[in-house]
Design a protein around this motif. Structure first.
Motif, mmCIF file in Angstrom:
data_model
loop_
_atom_site.group_PDB
_atom_site.id
_atom_site.type_symbol
_atom_site.label_atom_id
_atom_site.label_comp_id
_atom_site.label_asym_id
_atom_site.label_seq_id
_atom_site.Cartn_x
_atom_site.Cartn_y
_atom_site.Cartn_z
ATOM 1 N N SER A 101 0.896 -1.337 0.050
ATOM 2 C CA SER A 101 -0.209 -0.213 -0.125
ATOM 3 C C SER A 101 0.976 1.747 -0.187
ATOM 4 N N ASP A 102 2.556 0.962 1.063
ATOM 5 C CA ASP A 102 3.222 2.245 0.608
ATOM 6 C C ASP A 102 4.304 1.837 0.460
ATOM 7 N N LEU A 103 4.655 2.188 -1.239
ATOM 8 C CA LEU A 103 6.216 1.717 -1.121
ATOM 9 C C LEU A 103 7.186 2.407 -0.130
ATOM 10 N N ASP A 104 7.124 3.488 -0.317
ATOM 11 C CA ASP A 104 8.117 4.383 0.738
ATOM 12 C C ASP A 104 8.435 3.836 2.378
ATOM 13 N N ASP A 105 7.257 3.720 3.178
ATOM 14 C CA ASP A 105 7.096 3.063 4.008
ATOM 15 C C ASP A 105 7.505 1.781 3.399
ATOM 16 N N THR A 106 6.861 0.863 3.017
ATOM 17 C CA THR A 106 7.994 -0.508 2.830
ATOM 18 C C THR A 106 8.959 -0.194 3.169
ATOM 19 N N LEU A 107 9.786 0.340 1.412
ATOM 20 C CA LEU A 107 11.532 0.221 1.668
ATOM 21 C C LEU A 107 11.852 0.449 3.425
ATOM 22 N N ALA A 108 11.361 1.603 3.778
ATOM 23 C CA ALA A 108 12.226 1.815 4.364
ATOM 24 C C ALA A 108 12.641 0.947 6.053
ATOM 25 N N ARG A 109 11.274 0.041 6.069
ATOM 26 C CA ARG A 109 11.458 -0.957 7.062
ATOM 27 C C ARG A 109 11.835 -2.281 7.162
ATOM 28 N N LEU A 110 11.860 -2.298 5.592
ATOM 29 C CA LEU A 110 12.577 -3.680 4.426
ATOM 30 C C LEU A 110 14.152 -3.483 5.329
ATOM 31 N N ALA A 111 14.508 -2.009 5.185
ATOM 32 C CA ALA A 111 16.187 -1.377 5.258
ATOM 33 C C ALA A 111 16.234 -1.859 6.068
ATOM 34 N N ARG A 112 16.363 -1.455 7.173
ATOM 35 C CA ARG A 112 15.959 -2.064 8.549
ATOM 36 C C ARG A 112 16.842 -4.088 8.795
ATOM 37 N N HIS A 113 15.892 -4.314 7.664
ATOM 38 C CA HIS A 113 16.425 -5.657 7.599
ATOM 39 C C HIS A 113 17.678 -6.753 6.196
ATOM 40 N N GLY A 114 17.991 -5.173 6.090
ATOM 41 C CA GLY A 114 19.277 -5.708 5.174
ATOM 42 C C GLY A 114 18.686 -5.311 3.968
ATOM 43 N N ALA A 115 17.443 -4.494 3.397
ATOM 44 C CA ALA A 115 16.939 -4.479 1.847
ATOM 45 C C ALA A 115 17.889 -3.601 0.868
ATOM 46 N N ARG A 116 18.179 -3.473 -0.145
ATOM 47 C CA ARG A 116 18.796 -2.380 -0.303
ATOM 48 C C ARG A 116 17.671 -2.539 -2.641
ATOM 49 N N VAL A 117 17.194 -1.784 -2.464
ATOM 50 C CA VAL A 117 17.077 -1.144 -4.188
ATOM 51 C C VAL A 117 17.641 -1.439 -5.051
ATOM 52 N N VAL A 118 17.698 -2.526 -5.985
ATOM 53 C CA VAL A 118 18.503 -2.874 -6.478
ATOM 54 C C VAL A 118 18.862 -1.801 -7.793
ATOM 55 N N ASP A 119 17.916 -1.147 -8.177
ATOM 56 C CA ASP A 119 18.380 -0.224 -9.262
ATOM 57 C C ASP A 119 17.710 1.233 -8.718
ATOM 58 N N GLU A 120 16.385 1.225 -8.917
ATOM 59 C CA GLU A 120 15.938 2.603 -8.795
ATOM 60 C C GLU A 120 14.058 1.848 -8.885
ATOM 61 N N VAL A 121 13.343 2.830 -8.058
ATOM 62 C CA VAL A 121 11.980 2.914 -7.855
ATOM 63 C C VAL A 121 11.222 3.800 -9.264
ATOM 64 N N VAL A 122 10.741 3.541 -10.222
ATOM 65 C CA VAL A 122 10.242 3.891 -11.314
ATOM 66 C C VAL A 122 8.618 3.588 -11.280
ATOM 67 N N ARG A 123 7.855 4.228 -11.802
ATOM 68 C CA ARG A 123 6.702 4.319 -12.146
ATOM 69 C C ARG A 123 6.049 4.088 -13.093
ATOM 70 N N TYR A 124 5.175 3.184 -13.842
ATOM 71 C CA TYR A 124 4.251 2.423 -14.634
ATOM 72 C C TYR A 124 3.076 2.998 -15.055
ATOM 73 N N GLN A 125 3.625 4.382 -15.911
ATOM 74 C CA GLN A 125 2.483 4.534 -16.252
ATOM 75 C C GLN A 125 1.491 5.282 -15.122
ATOM 76 N N ASP A 126 0.382 5.063 -15.146
ATOM 77 C CA ASP A 126 -1.211 5.633 -14.212
ATOM 78 C C ASP A 126 -1.134 5.009 -13.389
ATOM 79 N N ALA A 127 -0.247 3.102 -13.240
ATOM 80 C CA ALA A 127 -0.877 2.378 -12.870
ATOM 81 C C ALA A 127 0.210 1.969 -11.692
ATOM 82 N N TYR A 128 1.198 2.121 -11.647
ATOM 83 C CA TYR A 128 1.775 1.391 -10.026
ATOM 84 C C TYR A 128 3.629 2.378 -9.993
#
Length: 151
Positions: A101-128
């Protein structure tokens, strides 16, 4: 005669080194631990083709109850291959994709478990809003935040 039909997909399996770390990561993502147990015995080897196996598993379930992730840690025999750092254009299973439901919040929480974005967050049209992350042990996970009417 009635033709057999697919009923559902029960789960996707991932082999990990640390079951505790994987459980914590996927719990932070929003899955719930449904159960944890050790699988062994002659019958298990007949299913998988790996004789004399002893595997600790944890079954995680999504909030809607429809999808499950089976995390496995082989106690014996030893793991024979490691595909965790394979690039996204490698043959075979690639990743699991989760809607959040909230990508930014999810990424912040998962970062505490060592998660890292592979390249970048992108927008696909007006869908995702989409990204791939490397989670515990380098596992490749896709995250998608539905936008607008997709929610």
């Amino acid at each position: 005669m009635t033709q057999s039909r697919l009923l559902r997909m029960d789960n996707v399996g991932i082999v990990v080194e640390s079951l505790d770390d994987a459980i914590a990561f996927f719990a932070e993502l929003g899955l719930t631990l449904e159960g944890r147990m050790t699988i062994e015995g002659e019958w298990a080897g007949r299913v998988t083709g790996v004789r004399d196996q002893r595997v600790e598993i944890a079954m995680m379930v999504t909030p809607d109850g429809h999808s499950r992730l089976e995390l496995s840690r082989f106690l014996s025999p030893d793991v024979v291959a490691d595909h965790r750092s394979a690039p996204v254009n490698a043959l075979g299973y690639l990743r699991a994709m989760f809607a959040v439901s909230d990508l930014d919040d999810t990424l912040a929480r998962l970062a505490r478990h060592g998660a890292r974005v592979v390249d970048e967050v992108v927008r696909y049209q007006d869908a995702y809003r989409l990204c791939y992350i490397r989670g515990p042990e380098g596992l490749l996970i896709g995250l998608a935040e539905p936008l607008g009417d997709q929610r």
